[in-house]
Each structure stands twice: as C-alpha cells, then as structure tokens.
Write an enzyme that holds these catalytic residues in place. Structure first.
Site, PDB file in Angstrom:
ATOM      1  N   ASN A 205       0.811  -1.207   0.000  1.00 14.22           N
ATOM      2  CA  ASN A 205       0.000   0.000   0.000  1.00 14.22           C
ATOM      3  C   ASN A 205       0.849   1.265   0.000  1.00 14.22           C
ATOM      4  O   ASN A 205       2.032   1.249   0.317  1.00 14.22           O
ATOM      5  CB  ASN A 205      -0.898  -0.003   1.245  1.00 14.22           C
ATOM      6  CG  ASN A 205      -2.211   0.688   0.999  1.00 14.22           C
ATOM      7  OD1 ASN A 205      -2.512   1.134  -0.097  1.00 14.22           O
ATOM      8  ND2 ASN A 205      -3.020   0.778   2.039  1.00 14.22           N
ATOM      9  N   TYR A 288      18.798  34.997 -28.217  1.00 17.54           N
ATOM     10  CA  TYR A 288      17.996  34.692 -27.023  1.00 17.54           C
ATOM     11  C   TYR A 288      18.641  33.587 -26.177  1.00 17.54           C
ATOM     12  O   TYR A 288      18.741  33.672 -24.950  1.00 17.54           O
ATOM     13  CB  TYR A 288      16.624  34.257 -27.535  1.00 17.54           C
ATOM     14  CG  TYR A 288      15.500  34.091 -26.549  1.00 17.54           C
ATOM     15  CD1 TYR A 288      15.707  33.832 -25.200  1.00 17.54           C
ATOM     16  CD2 TYR A 288      14.177  34.172 -27.008  1.00 17.54           C
ATOM     17  CE1 TYR A 288      14.639  33.659 -24.329  1.00 17.54           C
ATOM     18  CE2 TYR A 288      13.104  34.009 -26.149  1.00 17.54           C
ATOM     19  CZ  TYR A 288      13.346  33.742 -24.810  1.00 17.54           C
ATOM     20  OH  TYR A 288      12.286  33.567 -23.970  1.00 17.54           O
TER      21      TYR A 288
END
Length: 520
Positions: A205, A288
């Site tokens: 679990n 850029y």
C-alpha cells in the site's frame, strides 16, 4: 532518519540509521546506488512493535479494520474469520503481483526497499520487525527482487513482486543470476517470512514506490541543473557571448532567486576569461539562447526545486491505509495512499527537463552550425573530409523529441478500478517512470553539449590566441582526460557514453569549483 549516511560497522561501508528523522534523498541514493547499509534505532524498533501488537489486539477482539478483518478494495464489506487472516495476507500479494514487461532498474528496486523501511518503520502500519529485518537484509546482501515495470497505477503491483520474494516466491537477482525467491534467500542464509495480519497490505500500500523513484529523479536533477550552468557557460564562452547580459542589476529586477543564482554562477564561471573579455562588445546583443541563459536555467531550477520539496515531504510521510495509532488503540481508514502530489511533481519535472534539454540541444546546434558559430563547420578541423560533430547533434535532437513525447501529464489520466471503489487513481507510477527516463535522456543531451563545447573551446582558443576562464579550463581538463580533442572523425558514440557516465558524478562541477569556490 537522521544524520545522513555515516561510516558503518562494515569497513568502508556507509550506514543509514533509521530513527526519528525523515529519510532524505541523499540517504535513498546512498543505499540504492552506493551500497550503504541500513540500521534501525531502538526507537524505530519500539514503534514497530507497538503497531504490530495493536494489529494482534484487533484480530483477537474481532475489531472491524480494513484489510485485517475485512477483504480488500470493493470486498471491504466481506468479513474475514480470524483463522483466515494469514491466508488473506498471502492472497493479496500473489493476486496483486501482476505488473508486466521488462524489470525496473536495480537502483529503483533498492530505493523502494529503503523507502519501505522508512515508511513502515514509522509505527503506523503494523508490519513486524521480523519482516522489516528481512527487507533490510535484502539490501545488505544485495538480493534484488525482479520487478516488472509496466502495469502499475501508482502502487500495489510493483510492491507485490517485492513481497513475493520475502515469502520465498517470485524471482530475484543474486550474484548476477536470476533465481527463484526461495533460492535467492537460501544463497544468503535468509529465511522467508510468513506474513501476519495486515502485513501483506502494508507491504503493497501507499506511496513507497513512486516516492522512491521520485527521490532518484530529484537527486539527478539537482546535479543536472548545476552541470547545465557549467556546460552552458562553456558554450556561452565558445559562442563569443557578451557578459553584459549577466549584469546583476538586470537580475535584481526579476524577483526569481533561481535566475539570479544561475546568473551569479555564470559570472563566476566566466571570471578571468580573456575570450569573454575579448568579445564583450562582439554583438549589440546575443541571440535569445545565450542572452537569456540565466532566465532559462533559473526557470527550470525553480521547477526542479519545487518537485524536490514534494519528494522530501513524501519521504517523511506515511502513506498506508488504514493508519494505526497505538497510543489511542485506534485505526483510521483514510486516503494517505494517494500519490497525486508526487505524480504532479513528476509531471512538472518531465516538462522542465524537456525544456532544459531543448536549450542544451539548441546551443549544440549553434556550435556545429558555422553560419552562426563563427567556427569551422560541425567543429571539424578539416570539414568535408571529416563530418565532425554533425551527427551527435542529430542524436541530441532525437532525444529531445523523445522527451517531448512523454511530457503529456500522466496525472490527469484516470481509469476507475476495483468495481468503482477506487476512482480516481493517481497514475503516479507512470509519471515517475517517465520522469526517470527523461532524466536519463537529459544526461545524454548535456553530454553531447559538453562534447561540442569542449571541441569548440579548443578551436576558438587556437583561433583567437587567448585563453578561456580558469574555472572552465579546469572543467575542460577533466573532460579531456576522458575524451581528447577530435582532429579527425572517430566513434563519437563512445565519447557520448563516456561523458554521460562522467555526468553521473559531481566531477565536472567539482573541477570548476576548485577555482570558483562553491557554486549555487
């Protein structure tokens, strides 16, 4: 689980002591990849025993507790007789061990095992110390369960294949051989466990497997973003970038601390560069990709840091259901098993890693493209006869495309399970595995950029007759010990593999830091 890896009782072997403090990413990596051994504190053992005793009390008193005296999933309405409690736990692991396909890597399995020990050792699950000691022994004795990697929504199936080995079933790798779980335990003198009430459920679990994989991802991304600053600085220098864009006044006007940190790193890495000084006014402004390098790296760094915080929180959490409170004699059925938080973090990581890889590949493209690099075509000393680094850029482009193909968020996808009792499901396992694969591809893309940047730096220094920065020279020297300058074509695939392996260490950043001091 405090203190970090420490020198243990095996000479030269680190020890991770599980006590009251949360497990850390570095501790997960120490166990998963470097063979650190795990030890339990006295407090750890007391917590575990108290929770296990509470489960026994529930069973004796026939208290209605999910997974102890009831069935699983939509069978929660079915009552289980005390004499069937042990069979119930065996049934859950054999019925849930249904993941398929190729096994997950060994470091993932070992990471899951240590996270199991941390989460189940919080004293909220009811797993016995005997069972946790066997998990610890698997790590110490390098018995690695074989865990098929496909077909898990976020938990249950992967963990079930691990639990099989604890009971002498399934398969495991030991001494390089894939053998039955029973044979693997026998070779190491270990005895299978017979699971008691709730243990099968607790082993399956929660958020253990997705948190474990996410911890490996967080570790590797923390390293990659610092390496990207060093590699990006070397490409920046080789492409004659202007350091004017690194002016701290600029970065003070954008309230992103990660951007400012990358800008400061670049300034320090380029300090003393005669090449950078020579080209300070080479252009009015750079493209850029160079001009905004701190902004680009800073944005990615922010995303990685946010995800790392989620991973840290998950490592210190308990994700079981039901949760036990021995101090109150109580069990609460709730939803801490949900993995959405980790899944969303890993989905964000996939996108950020793809962005970083794209920027890296674009810098590589600029370096091999003579129309913008002002360097020989494809960084070949004698272009035409030699292809140079033409095709490594193709490889980087293909890797970026693969990463983009997995960017779609897994966490938004859900298919109801268990007759509608489990709706939604997190799909966090897919997100974590995709993030793990993305990190692997990112490391290759950065390795290709490093290969190109080192070659470009060699060519540029020869052309202009001045040297680059001492810090970048120190980093490049470490590269050149593995991969020499390429005056002619050779098997560049081997160079890429060597540099990718190199980038799984901290050596590149450490070499630069030997000049700059610690980078951010």
């Amino acid at each position: 689980m405090s203190g970090g890896p420490r020198t243990g009782d095996r000479a030269g072997t680190e020890t991770v002591l599980l006590d009251d403090a949360p497990l850390t990413v570095d501790q997960v990596v120490a166990v998963a990849r470097h063979g650190a051994v795990v030890r339990f504190s006295d407090g750890y053992a007391r917590r575990v025993d108290a929770a296990a005793d509470l489960v026994t009390r529930f069973l004796d008193d026939r208290t209605v507790v999910y997974g102890v005296t009831t069935g699983f999933g939509d069978n929660y309405t079915e009552t289980i007789a005390p004499e069937d409690a042990l069979r119930l736990q065996e049934n859950i692991i054999v019925s849930h061990a249904v993941s398929v396909g190729a096994p997950i890597p060994e470091d993932q399995v070992r990471a899951i095992l240590v996270v199991m020990l941390a989460h189940l050792g919080a004293g909220r699950s009811g797993t016995r110390l005997e069972t946790l000691e066997l998990i610890r022994a698997l790590l110490e004795e390098h018995v690695t369960p074989v865990v098929p990697g496909a077909g898990s929504l976020g938990y249950l199936a992967l963990e079930a294949h691990i639990a099989l080995v604890l009971t002498g079933r399934g398969q495991a790798t030991v001494d390089g051989d894939v053998v039955s779980g029973a044979e693997a335990l026998r070779r190491r003198g270990l005895t299978p466990v017979r699971l008691r009430a709730k243990e099968g459920l607790t082993l399956l679990n929660g958020i253990m497997s997705i948190t474990a994989v996410a911890a490996l991802v967080a570790h590797d991304l923390r390293r990659a973003v610092r390496q990207a600053d060093v590699i990006g600085a070397l490409a920046f220098e080789s492409l004659r970038g202007t350091t004017r864009a690194l002016d701290p006044r600029v970065h003070a006007l954008r309230r992103y601390p990660e951007q400012a940190a990358s800008a400061r790193n670049l300034v320090r890495l380029l300090e003393g560069s005669a090449i950078a000084e020579l080209h300070r006014d080479h252009r009015v402004q750079d493209p850029y990709l160079l001009r905004a390098l701190p902004q680009l790296h800073g944005s990615v760094r922010r995303s990685f840091d946010d995800a790392a915080r989620v991973v840290d929180e998950s490592l210190g959490s308990v994700g079981d259901n039901p949760l036990l409170f021995p101090e109150d004699g109580d069990a609460v059925m709730a939803g801490n098993f949900d993995g959405t938080s980790v899944g969303l973090a890993m989905d964000a990581v996939k996108a950020a890693a793809a962005v970083l890889a794209h920027h890296s590949e674009r810098r590589t493209d600029r370096m091999v493209n003579s129309t913008v690099s002002e360097l020989p075509p494809f960084l070949a000393s004698t272009p035409g006869l030699n292809n140079g680094l033409m095709i490594p850029q193709y490889t980087a482009a293909a890797l970026v495309l693969e990463m983009r193909g997995e960017v779609s968020p897994a966490s938004v996808e859900s298919i109801p399970t268990s007759a509608g009792q489990e709706d939604p499901v997190s799909n966090a396992h897919l997100a974590a595995q995709q993030a793990y694969r993305s990190v692997d591809r990112l490391q290759y893309v950065l390795a290709i950029e490093l290969l190109a940047a080192a070659q470009a730096a060699d060519l540029l220094e020869d052309e202009v007759g001045v040297s680059g920065s001492p810090a970048l020279r120190a980093g490049r020297d470490t590269v050149r010990r593995l991969v020499p300058t390429a005056p002619v074509d050779r098997e560049f695939g081997r160079d890429i593999e060597a540099l990718r392996t190199f980038l799984t260490s901290d050596d590149l950043v450490a070499a630069a830091e030997s000049v700059t001091g610690p980078l951010e």
